[in-house]
Design a protein around this motif. Structure first.
Motif, PDB file in Angstrom:
ATOM      1  N   ALA A  81     -25.155  -7.084  -5.593  1.00  0.00           N
ATOM      2  CA  ALA A  81     -25.995  -6.446  -4.631  1.00  0.00           C
ATOM      3  C   ALA A  81     -25.665  -5.037  -4.505  1.00  0.00           C
ATOM      4  O   ALA A  81     -26.373  -3.963  -4.456  1.00  0.00           O
ATOM      5  CB  ALA A  81     -26.482  -7.156  -3.479  1.00  0.00           C
ATOM      6  N   GLU A  82     -24.447  -4.923  -4.367  1.00  0.00           N
ATOM      7  CA  GLU A  82     -23.747  -3.646  -4.116  1.00  0.00           C
ATOM      8  C   GLU A  82     -23.714  -2.422  -5.351  1.00  0.00           C
ATOM      9  O   GLU A  82     -23.921  -1.620  -5.014  1.00  0.00           O
ATOM     10  CB  GLU A  82     -22.146  -3.570  -3.758  1.00  0.00           C
ATOM     11  N   ASP A  83     -23.804  -3.222  -6.574  1.00  0.00           N
ATOM     12  CA  ASP A  83     -24.000  -2.303  -7.566  1.00  0.00           C
ATOM     13  C   ASP A  83     -25.357  -1.769  -7.727  1.00  0.00           C
ATOM     14  O   ASP A  83     -25.577  -0.735  -8.399  1.00  0.00           O
ATOM     15  CB  ASP A  83     -23.623  -3.242  -8.924  1.00  0.00           C
ATOM     16  N   HIS A  84     -26.196  -2.657  -7.201  1.00  0.00           N
ATOM     17  CA  HIS A  84     -27.558  -1.966  -7.185  1.00  0.00           C
ATOM     18  C   HIS A  84     -27.970  -1.434  -5.984  1.00  0.00           C
ATOM     19  O   HIS A  84     -29.195  -1.478  -5.614  1.00  0.00           O
ATOM     20  CB  HIS A  84     -28.633  -3.088  -7.486  1.00  0.00           C
ATOM     21  N   GLY A  85     -27.103  -0.989  -5.092  1.00  0.00           N
ATOM     22  CA  GLY A  85     -27.449  -0.322  -3.681  1.00  0.00           C
ATOM     23  C   GLY A  85     -28.100  -1.269  -2.858  1.00  0.00           C
ATOM     24  O   GLY A  85     -28.650  -0.602  -1.847  1.00  0.00           O
ATOM     25  N   ARG A  86     -27.687  -2.587  -2.721  1.00  0.00           N
ATOM     26  CA  ARG A  86     -28.122  -3.601  -1.820  1.00  0.00           C
ATOM     27  C   ARG A  86     -27.217  -3.979  -0.889  1.00  0.00           C
ATOM     28  O   ARG A  86     -26.004  -4.094  -1.706  1.00  0.00           O
ATOM     29  CB  ARG A  86     -29.168  -4.529  -2.424  1.00  0.00           C
ATOM     30  N   ALA A  87     -27.690  -4.744   0.109  1.00  0.00           N
ATOM     31  CA  ALA A  87     -26.683  -5.429   0.889  1.00  0.00           C
ATOM     32  C   ALA A  87     -26.920  -6.684   1.293  1.00  0.00           C
ATOM     33  O   ALA A  87     -28.228  -6.854   1.418  1.00  0.00           O
ATOM     34  CB  ALA A  87     -26.108  -4.528   2.155  1.00  0.00           C
TER      35      ALA A  87
END
Length: 378
Positions: free
Chosen positions: A78-84
């Motif tokens: 998720a962090e790699d896709h800018g999500r949390a």
């Protein structure tokens, strides 16, 4: 809500309003296929609206460390896709397992080290010393509150334990105290004899040995040996009892630990130290006389006569210090042991601290006695 994948029992569902992922089934070593779940979660994150995605656990879902590790990989994806991912809605047991995995993976960065400041370090040390000596004063007050009633009714003292501690602190210390005192007498006689022999004043070697050994070296050397040997054992014994919760067990039985553990050691050391000092005085005088007669030609009869003319004042001046030394050593050692919190590492630190403090205060008290006796003309 749409189902994304079925991974040998572990299932992952998603919903857009609010953005969330529902964990179903056994998220355990036997119930997950990590690659399929991570790939499916990545596709879901691309579909879900922007913002944090909440994780929820369905009723009956299970989690172990393998499943927690998979969730950690989901968080990285998720962090790699800018999500949390928001783990706050998960059950407390799940969050505890995830925190364990988080510490192992070191996902949380360590705190930045504080910049070194000399003034801040001095302040911390000063505050630590103040707290330590406040605790010591409180411990002295507690010991006094338990000791005074016992002195009025001495049959309440645990005399069997006093005898055991007297044997450990006194009888077993006889060889090392006698040997060190003998060697101290040898060194003093040799150093004094070299100087006095130049002026033909060998007869005064006995006087010098008698005064120095009886007034200073005998009591102080004995106290230092006892501080390193017995004071450290008190700290280690009581510290180990703190770690194993034996002292807490005494309190739960309404038995005061100070009266059961500290007072017998205090009484035993107060009895043992004057006796050991007397032995140290005899050994030191004997060692000095051996060197004076064998190395510098002083006659034994003359030497003993010179020692006899010194009087008893020097002996009592040295002996009166020993109860004070014993009190300081016993209180410092027992307080260090009783203040242990935590593990065996704290026991080692308390033992080291007790030895250093005991020797320090023995020397300080000896200096104070020297000043007082000088003022009194003794």
């Amino acid at each position: 809500m749409d189902e994304i994948t079925d991974s040998a029992g572990a299932r992952l569902r998603w919903t857009k309003e609010p953005p969330s992922l529902l964990l179903e089934g056994p998220w355990t070593a036997a119930g997950v296929k990590a690659d399929a779940l991570i790939e499916a979660a990545t596709r879901a994150l691309e579909v879900l609206p922007a913002g944090p995605v909440r994780l929820e656990a369905a009723p009956g879902a299970e989690l172990d460390t393998v499943g927690a590790l998979v969730l950690e990989h989901l968080a990285h994806a998720a962090e790699d896709h800018g999500r949390a991912l928001d783990f706050s809605a998960l059950p407390p047991a799940w969050r505890a397992t995830l925190s364990l995995i988080d510490r192992v993976a070191q996902r949380t960065p360590p705190p930045e080290p504080e910049p070194f400041s000399g003034f801040a370090y001095i302040g911390k040390v000063a505050i630590g010393l103040v707290h330590h000596y406040l605790d010591l004063v409180a411990f002295i007050g507690e010991v006094t509150a338990h000791l005074l009633p016992v002195l009025v009714r001495p049959w309440r003292i645990r005399w069997r334990e006093v005898i055991v501690e007297l044997e450990a602190a006194g009888v077993r210390a006889v060889p090392i105290v006698a040997l060190l005192s003998f060697l101290i007498g040898v060194v003093l006689a040799y150093q004094a004899g070299v100087t006095l022999d130049r002026f033909g004043a060998n007869v005064f070697i006995a006087d010098m040995i008698g005064i120095v050994v009886l007034r200073e070296m005998g009591p102080m050397i004995t106290a230092i040996v006892v501080a390193g040997r017995t004071g450290s054992s008190y700290a280690a014994q009581l510290g180990s009892m703190r770690v194993t919760q034996e002292i807490d067990a005494l309190r739960s039985l309404a038995l005061p630990p100070v009266e059961m553990l500290v007072i017998p050691r205090f009484v035993a050391l107060a009895i043992a130290l004057p006796l050991l000092t007397t032995l140290a005085n005899a050994a030191g005088l004997f060692g000095g006389m051996v060197v004076a007669t064998g190395g510098f030609g002083l006659d034994w009869t003359v030497g003993l006569q010179r020692l006899g003319r010194l009087g008893h004042a020097h002996y009592w001046v040295g002996l009166v210090k020993t109860p004070v030394f014993a009190t300081a050593i016993a209180l410092i050692g027992c307080q260090a042991g009783m203040s242990v919190r935590g593990s065996a590492l704290e026991v080692g630190r308390a033992t080291t601290s007790s030895v250093v403090q005991s020797i320090f205060w023995v020397i300080v008290l000896d200096a104070i006695f020297s000043i007082v006796f000088r003022r009194l003309g003794l």
